[in-house]
Design an enzyme around this catalytic site. Sequence first.
Site, PDB file in Angstrom:
ATOM      1  N   GLY A  37       3.141  -6.550   7.888  1.00 34.21           N
ATOM      2  CA  GLY A  37       2.893  -5.592   6.562  1.00 34.21           C
ATOM      3  C   GLY A  37       1.703  -5.026   6.502  1.00 34.21           C
ATOM      4  O   GLY A  37       0.913  -5.126   7.616  1.00 34.21           O
ATOM      5  N   ASN A  38       1.278  -4.613   5.408  1.00 39.96           N
ATOM      6  CA  ASN A  38      -0.232  -3.850   5.270  1.00 39.96           C
ATOM      7  C   ASN A  38      -0.766  -4.162   3.839  1.00 39.96           C
ATOM      8  O   ASN A  38       0.151  -4.680   3.178  1.00 39.96           O
ATOM      9  CB  ASN A  38      -0.106  -2.331   5.488  1.00 39.96           C
ATOM     10  CG  ASN A  38       1.064  -1.481   4.727  1.00 39.96           C
ATOM     11  OD1 ASN A  38       0.549  -1.564   3.450  1.00 39.96           O
ATOM     12  ND2 ASN A  38       2.159  -1.258   5.226  1.00 39.96           N
ATOM     13  N   ARG A  39      -1.916  -3.487   3.563  1.00 40.37           N
ATOM     14  CA  ARG A  39      -2.442  -3.977   2.306  1.00 40.37           C
ATOM     15  C   ARG A  39      -2.386  -3.047   1.155  1.00 40.37           C
ATOM     16  O   ARG A  39      -3.122  -2.984   0.233  1.00 40.37           O
ATOM     17  CB  ARG A  39      -4.050  -4.166   2.963  1.00 40.37           C
ATOM     18  CG  ARG A  39      -4.317  -5.238   3.797  1.00 40.37           C
ATOM     19  CD  ARG A  39      -5.737  -5.598   3.707  1.00 40.37           C
ATOM     20  NE  ARG A  39      -6.355  -4.737   4.569  1.00 40.37           N
ATOM     21  CZ  ARG A  39      -7.702  -4.142   3.813  1.00 40.37           C
ATOM     22  NH1 ARG A  39      -8.118  -4.757   2.702  1.00 40.37           N
ATOM     23  NH2 ARG A  39      -8.395  -3.145   4.516  1.00 40.37           N
TER      24      ARG A  39
END
Length: 438
Positions: free
Chosen positions: A223-225
């Site tokens: 995922g990412n932030r």
Amino acid sequence: MIMTPDVPTGPWRVVVGVSGSIAAYKAPFVVRRLRQAGHEVRVVATDAALRFIGAPALAAVAGRPVSSGIFDDPAAVEHVAVGEWADLVVVAPASADLLARVASGRADDLLTATILTTTAPVVLAPAMHTQMWANPATRENVATLQRRGLSIIHPDSGRLTGADSGEGRLPDPERIVAEALAVLADRRARRAGASGSEALSGRHVVVSAGGTREPIDPVRYVGNRSSGRQGVAAACAAAERGARVTLVAANVADDVLAVLATLPREVEVVAVGTAVELHDAVRRAARDADAVIMAAAVADYRPVEVSASKIKKHGLQRGSAADGSARLTIELVENPDILASLVADPPRRDGERMLTVGFAAETGDAEGDVLAHGAAKARRKGADLLAVNAVGERLGFGDVPNSIVILDNRGYEVARVEGSKIDVARVLIDLVASRLSD
Ligand code: CTP
């Protein structure tokens, strides 16, 4: 349909600029025509212009003295005051030298200083010999000026001074006045329409927000932030402008979505998890969309295989890393590029226009700074607008102020915004509204 508030139709305060070209003798006809139509005119001539036409002739038709140098009346701070006074600046004729000086941001006489200080539309009617008009230096200056939002009235072809003929003649004063006033009317209408609270009434805007999560197994993901705040702000700004909004939200927390409940109209939220789900949901929602804003951070790759059960640590092969610790390799496969697919294959089948807007979170590297990467991406993706944001540990993600440059699909800067995510979103949405009304 766009509800455009009443747009005033004048009379306007028009600065007629005159620069050094033999066609300066036509300037009094431009002035006279404007005054006959009820507009107030102030003539600003360059020194070179006054070698072709006398100040008394220009003053007589304008009904007031002609201004020329910055130091004619220093106490009046004319180099700022004239630009502030103007609703419209028309330069007829605009010589090759004048175009070059304006393109390079010079302010060495009252006319160039006025053009540099004014916020009014500036319309330039070039007149020069064909060779000068065709010269790459002039072409580049014209392109630069147009890119910056100045308008150019294309010269006519015909007989020039001397025996030659070709492109470069100053058009008829009637055409100059008509085109210049049309530029002003268009700018006013767009400003009124684009910033009106109903500027997007009747429009459908699809916004993606958040970050996709690509499962590795039932408990882990790549995922990412991204928090989704910028996309949610874009959805709010579009709804404030009267649009019907669909928000395709990839893993956006409820507290971030909560602000939608405060809006005067309901925003439809479609929750998704992965990039493929986001792709499908965005394309479905965009079938009747007027604009799609891709604010979501989409994972470029996803695991080829998703384990049906939790991957166990003890199942890993040991000893493959240099220090003897276990290594795990996850093979990834490319996800669809949703924005690129919207540009290349628009989901709207009725032939109506669908604007596309992307976001690019960039860091600089050895190959270029944030803007260089942004401009390359704008050209590569081909979206109508690309909002470029510098990201780092403390910049751009989460609830922190943004500093954004908006580029068009050729990589040219259209706007620059610093402020909160809703400030950025409002500027972006006003640009969308203005382009949809073009
Ligand atoms: N985007 C998309 N589909 C993808 C990846 C990105 O629609 N698979 C969209 C994003 O929503 C964003 C824009 O493209 O609006 C730019 O995203 P970014 O991740 O910066 O672009 P990439 O093409 O992935 O480029 P990079 O090599 O910098 O990651």
